[in-house]
Design a protein around this motif. Structure first.
Motif, PDB file in Angstrom:
ATOM      1  N   GLY A   1       0.799  -1.221   0.000  1.00  0.00           N
ATOM      2  CA  GLY A   1       0.000   0.000   0.000  1.00  0.00           C
ATOM      3  C   GLY A   1       0.829   1.267   0.000  1.00  0.00           C
ATOM      4  O   GLY A   1       0.312   2.343   0.281  1.00  0.00           O
ATOM      5  N   THR A   2       2.139   1.152  -0.258  1.00  0.00           N
ATOM      6  CA  THR A   2       2.954   2.365  -0.350  1.00  0.00           C
ATOM      7  C   THR A   2       3.574   2.464  -1.737  1.00  0.00           C
ATOM      8  O   THR A   2       3.788   1.459  -2.422  1.00  0.00           O
ATOM      9  CB  THR A   2       4.087   2.400   0.704  1.00  0.00           C
ATOM     10  N   ARG A   3       3.840   3.711  -2.135  1.00  0.00           N
ATOM     11  CA  ARG A   3       4.565   3.992  -3.364  1.00  0.00           C
ATOM     12  C   ARG A   3       5.952   4.444  -2.942  1.00  0.00           C
ATOM     13  O   ARG A   3       6.091   5.267  -2.044  1.00  0.00           O
ATOM     14  CB  ARG A   3       3.861   5.081  -4.171  1.00  0.00           C
ATOM     15  N   VAL A   4       6.959   3.876  -3.587  1.00  0.00           N
ATOM     16  CA  VAL A   4       8.338   4.106  -3.179  1.00  0.00           C
ATOM     17  C   VAL A   4       9.126   4.704  -4.338  1.00  0.00           C
ATOM     18  O   VAL A   4       9.058   4.216  -5.460  1.00  0.00           O
ATOM     19  CB  VAL A   4       9.005   2.768  -2.759  1.00  0.00           C
TER      20      VAL A   4
ATOM     21  N   MET B   1       4.407  -0.994  -4.065  1.00  0.00           N
ATOM     22  CA  MET B   1       4.652  -2.317  -3.486  1.00  0.00           C
ATOM     23  C   MET B   1       3.560  -3.272  -3.966  1.00  0.00           C
ATOM     24  O   MET B   1       2.374  -2.951  -3.900  1.00  0.00           O
ATOM     25  CB  MET B   1       4.675  -2.242  -1.959  1.00  0.00           C
ATOM     26  N   GLY B   2       3.978  -4.411  -4.477  1.00  0.00           N
ATOM     27  CA  GLY B   2       3.023  -5.408  -4.948  1.00  0.00           C
ATOM     28  C   GLY B   2       2.671  -5.272  -6.421  1.00  0.00           C
ATOM     29  O   GLY B   2       1.893  -6.058  -6.939  1.00  0.00           O
ATOM     30  N   ASP B   3       3.246  -4.274  -7.129  1.00  0.00           N
ATOM     31  CA  ASP B   3       2.886  -4.108  -8.550  1.00  0.00           C
ATOM     32  C   ASP B   3       3.721  -4.998  -9.468  1.00  0.00           C
ATOM     33  O   ASP B   3       3.594  -4.938 -10.685  1.00  0.00           O
ATOM     34  CB  ASP B   3       2.974  -2.639  -8.986  1.00  0.00           C
ATOM     35  N   GLU B   4       4.578  -5.817  -8.864  1.00  0.00           N
ATOM     36  CA  GLU B   4       5.394  -6.791  -9.574  1.00  0.00           C
ATOM     37  C   GLU B   4       6.478  -6.162 -10.448  1.00  0.00           C
ATOM     38  O   GLU B   4       7.052  -6.810 -11.305  1.00  0.00           O
ATOM     39  CB  GLU B   4       4.533  -7.754 -10.411  1.00  0.00           C
ATOM     40  N   SER B   5       6.783  -4.867 -10.241  1.00  0.00           N
ATOM     41  CA  SER B   5       7.920  -4.310 -10.981  1.00  0.00           C
ATOM     42  C   SER B   5       9.214  -4.806 -10.345  1.00  0.00           C
ATOM     43  O   SER B   5      10.252  -4.826 -10.986  1.00  0.00           O
ATOM     44  CB  SER B   5       7.862  -2.783 -11.050  1.00  0.00           C
ATOM     45  N   LEU B   6       9.144  -5.225  -9.095  1.00  0.00           N
ATOM     46  CA  LEU B   6      10.269  -5.899  -8.432  1.00  0.00           C
ATOM     47  C   LEU B   6       9.784  -7.290  -8.039  1.00  0.00           C
ATOM     48  O   LEU B   6       8.656  -7.440  -7.580  1.00  0.00           O
ATOM     49  CB  LEU B   6      10.623  -5.171  -7.123  1.00  0.00           C
ATOM     50  N   PRO B   7      10.636  -8.315  -8.182  1.00  0.00           N
ATOM     51  CA  PRO B   7      10.222  -9.638  -7.695  1.00  0.00           C
ATOM     52  C   PRO B   7       9.877  -9.559  -6.203  1.00  0.00           C
ATOM     53  O   PRO B   7      10.486  -8.797  -5.460  1.00  0.00           O
ATOM     54  CB  PRO B   7      11.453 -10.511  -7.931  1.00  0.00           C
TER      55      PRO B   7
ATOM     56  N   ILE C   1      16.458   4.752  -0.412  1.00  0.00           N
ATOM     57  CA  ILE C   1      15.055   5.154  -0.416  1.00  0.00           C
ATOM     58  C   ILE C   1      14.981   6.676  -0.436  1.00  0.00           C
ATOM     59  O   ILE C   1      15.513   7.340   0.455  1.00  0.00           O
ATOM     60  CB  ILE C   1      14.304   4.588   0.813  1.00  0.00           C
ATOM     61  N   ILE C   2      14.307   7.226  -1.433  1.00  0.00           N
ATOM     62  CA  ILE C   2      14.196   8.677  -1.559  1.00  0.00           C
ATOM     63  C   ILE C   2      12.897   9.173  -0.946  1.00  0.00           C
ATOM     64  O   ILE C   2      12.872  10.154  -0.217  1.00  0.00           O
ATOM     65  CB  ILE C   2      14.301   9.083  -3.049  1.00  0.00           C
ATOM     66  N   ASP C   3      11.797   8.461  -1.230  1.00  0.00           N
ATOM     67  CA  ASP C   3      10.508   8.901  -0.699  1.00  0.00           C
ATOM     68  C   ASP C   3       9.584   7.709  -0.569  1.00  0.00           C
ATOM     69  O   ASP C   3       9.649   6.768  -1.351  1.00  0.00           O
ATOM     70  CB  ASP C   3       9.895   9.957  -1.641  1.00  0.00           C
ATOM     71  N   VAL C   4       8.718   7.749   0.447  1.00  0.00           N
ATOM     72  CA  VAL C   4       7.699   6.734   0.653  1.00  0.00           C
ATOM     73  C   VAL C   4       6.398   7.471   0.888  1.00  0.00           C
ATOM     74  O   VAL C   4       6.344   8.384   1.714  1.00  0.00           O
ATOM     75  CB  VAL C   4       8.008   5.853   1.898  1.00  0.00           C
ATOM     76  N   GLU C   5       5.354   7.105   0.128  1.00  0.00           N
ATOM     77  CA  GLU C   5       4.060   7.745   0.340  1.00  0.00           C
ATOM     78  C   GLU C   5       2.964   6.707   0.193  1.00  0.00           C
ATOM     79  O   GLU C   5       3.183   5.652  -0.414  1.00  0.00           O
ATOM     80  CB  GLU C   5       3.870   8.895  -0.661  1.00  0.00           C
ATOM     81  N   PRO C   6       1.791   6.998   0.752  1.00  0.00           N
ATOM     82  CA  PRO C   6       0.697   6.064   0.585  1.00  0.00           C
ATOM     83  C   PRO C   6       0.374   5.918  -0.907  1.00  0.00           C
ATOM     84  O   PRO C   6       0.358   6.911  -1.634  1.00  0.00           O
ATOM     85  CB  PRO C   6      -0.479   6.709   1.326  1.00  0.00           C
ATOM     86  N   ALA C   7       0.170   4.704  -1.346  1.00  0.00           N
ATOM     87  CA  ALA C   7      -0.222   4.494  -2.737  1.00  0.00           C
ATOM     88  C   ALA C   7      -1.689   4.846  -2.851  1.00  0.00           C
ATOM     89  O   ALA C   7      -2.496   4.437  -2.035  1.00  0.00           O
ATOM     90  CB  ALA C   7       0.019   3.045  -3.138  1.00  0.00           C
TER      91      ALA C   7
END
Length: 150
Positions: free
Chosen positions: A9-12, A39-45, A140-146
Motif C-alpha cells: 500500500g505504499t509507493r516508493v 509495493m506489490g505491482d510486480e515491478s520488483l520480484p 530510499i528517496i521517498d515513501v508515500e501512501p499508494a
C-alpha cells in the motif's frame, strides 16, 4: 521528511543497483532518474520487495540475496536441445544469442543459445541470473501512501 515505513500500500521512489558478488553491475538507477514503484505491482520480484519492507525515506541499505531468494538455482533440466532446421534459415545461431520462444500458454519465453554443433542447438531457458548470489543496494528517496495519482 515523512517517516512512513515501506509496506504494502505504499509507493516508493528509490535508487537501486543489482550487482554480482564481484561488483559487476547488472542494473542500476544510481546514474539516472530514480525508479518509482508501488509495493506489490510486480515491478520488483516479491523476494526483493521483502527487503524494502520497513525501510524509510533516507535509508541506504545493501543486501546479499542468495539464488534461492533471487532467480533460483541453475537447473540443468531447463537446457533444451533443438535441431537446426527448427529455426528460421536466416537466424544467427551462436552462443550468447537470445531467442524468443512461446511456451505452452503462448507466453514469451526467452532462451539463450549455449551450444551449436552440426545440426544440434542447445538452448538454456534458465533465467540469466539463476544460480548467482546478487548484491541488492537501495537508497530510499521517498515513501508515500499508494493511491490514485493526480
Amino acid at each position: 521528511m515523512k517517516e512512513l515505513p515501506i509496506d504494502s500500500g505504499t509507493r516508493v521512489k528509490l535508487h537501486f543497483a543489482l550487482k554480482f558478488e564481484d561488483g559487476e553491475t547488472v542494473d542500476t538507477t544510481f546514474d539516472k532518474e530514480p525508479a518509482t514503484l508501488e509495493m506489490g505491482d510486480e515491478s520488483l520480484p516479491e523476494n526483493f520487495e521483502a527487503f524494502l519492507v520497513g525501510l524509510k525515506a533516507g535509508d541506504h541499505e545493501t543486501f546479499s540475496v542468495p539464488p534461492e531468494k533471487a532467480f533460483g538455482q541453475h537447473n540443468p533440466n531447463n537446457i533444451q536441445t533443438f535441431k537446426r532446421h527448427e529455426f528460421s534459415a536466416d537466424m544467427v545461431l551462436e552462443p550468447g544469442v537470445v531467442v524468443s520462444f512461446a511456451d505452452a500458454r503462448q507466453q514469451e519465453l526467452p532462451g539463450v543459445i549455449k551450444r551449436v554443433e552440426g545440426d544440434v542447438v542447445d538452448v538454456d531457458f534458465n533465467h540469466p541470473l539463476a544460480g548467482h548470489t546478487l548484491i541488492f543496494e537501495v537508497q530510499i528517496i521517498d515513501v508515500e501512501p499508494a493511491g490514485p495519482t493526480h
